[in-house]
Write a protein that holds these residues in place. Structure first.
Motif, mmCIF file in Angstrom:
data_model
loop_
_atom_site.group_PDB
_atom_site.id
_atom_site.type_symbol
_atom_site.label_atom_id
_atom_site.label_comp_id
_atom_site.label_asym_id
_atom_site.label_seq_id
_atom_site.Cartn_x
_atom_site.Cartn_y
_atom_site.Cartn_z
ATOM 1 N N TYR A 65 0.827 -1.184 0.000
ATOM 2 C CA TYR A 65 0.000 0.000 0.000
ATOM 3 C C TYR A 65 0.871 1.247 0.000
ATOM 4 O O TYR A 65 2.065 1.184 0.266
ATOM 5 C CB TYR A 65 -0.874 0.053 1.264
ATOM 6 N N GLY B 29 3.849 10.963 2.597
ATOM 7 C CA GLY B 29 3.464 9.626 2.188
ATOM 8 C C GLY B 29 4.611 8.909 1.507
ATOM 9 O O GLY B 29 5.545 9.554 0.996
ATOM 10 N N ALA C 205 -1.947 6.088 7.812
ATOM 11 C CA ALA C 205 -3.047 5.585 7.012
ATOM 12 C C ALA C 205 -2.503 4.838 5.804
ATOM 13 O O ALA C 205 -1.361 5.081 5.386
ATOM 14 C CB ALA C 205 -3.944 6.735 6.565
ATOM 15 N N ALA C 206 -3.309 3.961 5.240
ATOM 16 C CA ALA C 206 -2.875 3.165 4.090
ATOM 17 C C ALA C 206 -3.971 3.124 3.039
ATOM 18 O O ALA C 206 -5.166 3.150 3.360
ATOM 19 C CB ALA C 206 -2.519 1.742 4.522
ATOM 20 N N ARG C 207 -3.533 3.050 1.778
ATOM 21 C CA ARG C 207 -4.469 2.903 0.679
ATOM 22 C C ARG C 207 -3.778 2.127 -0.433
ATOM 23 O O ARG C 207 -2.556 2.188 -0.564
ATOM 24 C CB ARG C 207 -4.937 4.252 0.135
ATOM 25 N N TYR D 68 -8.056 7.141 1.856
ATOM 26 C CA TYR D 68 -7.369 6.118 2.645
ATOM 27 C C TYR D 68 -8.389 5.276 3.389
ATOM 28 O O TYR D 68 -9.195 5.793 4.170
ATOM 29 C CB TYR D 68 -6.391 6.774 3.612
ATOM 30 N N TRP E 159 -6.767 3.119 8.775
ATOM 31 C CA TRP E 159 -6.205 4.124 9.672
ATOM 32 C C TRP E 159 -5.741 3.493 10.973
ATOM 33 O O TRP E 159 -6.404 2.587 11.501
ATOM 34 C CB TRP E 159 -7.260 5.194 9.985
#
Length: 120
Positions: A29, A47, A94-96, A107, A110
């Motif tokens: 991610y 990021g 946070a990740a996406r 995202y 969290w």
């Protein structure tokens, strides 16, 4: 993916602090740090893409903060130097899936926040 942020605390202006974000589950991610001060919207800080390590920074932290990741440990770090009072906030990782974006709504995952307080 589950995220666990840590490392916040109280520091004097001009000092340094390192935040950590532990990831479990899939880690392919983009990982980002956001922050939210009282009365303010959540804002993007920095990021990093997991595979290539590409980094993006908010203008307000460029030259002072460094984001990095340790793939073996599944950790993401935010090294914060030359801290200012205006950096005081709750910081979230946070990740996406996909590329880094500054939009918090993009995202899906969290971690809990960690409070950073910079005294002037």
């Amino acid at each position: 993916v589950q995220l666990q942020a840590s490392g916040g605390g109280l520091v004097q202006a001009g000092g340094s602090l390192r935040l950590s974000c532990a990831a479990s589950g899939r880690t392919n991610y983009a990982i980002a740090w956001f922050r939210q001060a009282p009365g303010n919207q959540r804002e993007f800080v920095a990021g990093v893409t997991w595979n290539w390590g590409t980094t993006v920074y908010a203008d307000s932290v460029k030259g002072r903060f460094t984001i990095s990741r340790d793939k073996a440990k599944r950790m993401t770090y935010l090294q914060m130097n030359t801290l200012k009072a205006e950096d005081t906030a709750v910081y979230y990782c946070a990740a996406r899936s996909g590329d880094i974006t500054a939009q918090a709504v993009a995202y899906a995952y969290w971690g809990q926040g960690t409070l950073v307080t910079v005294s002037s």
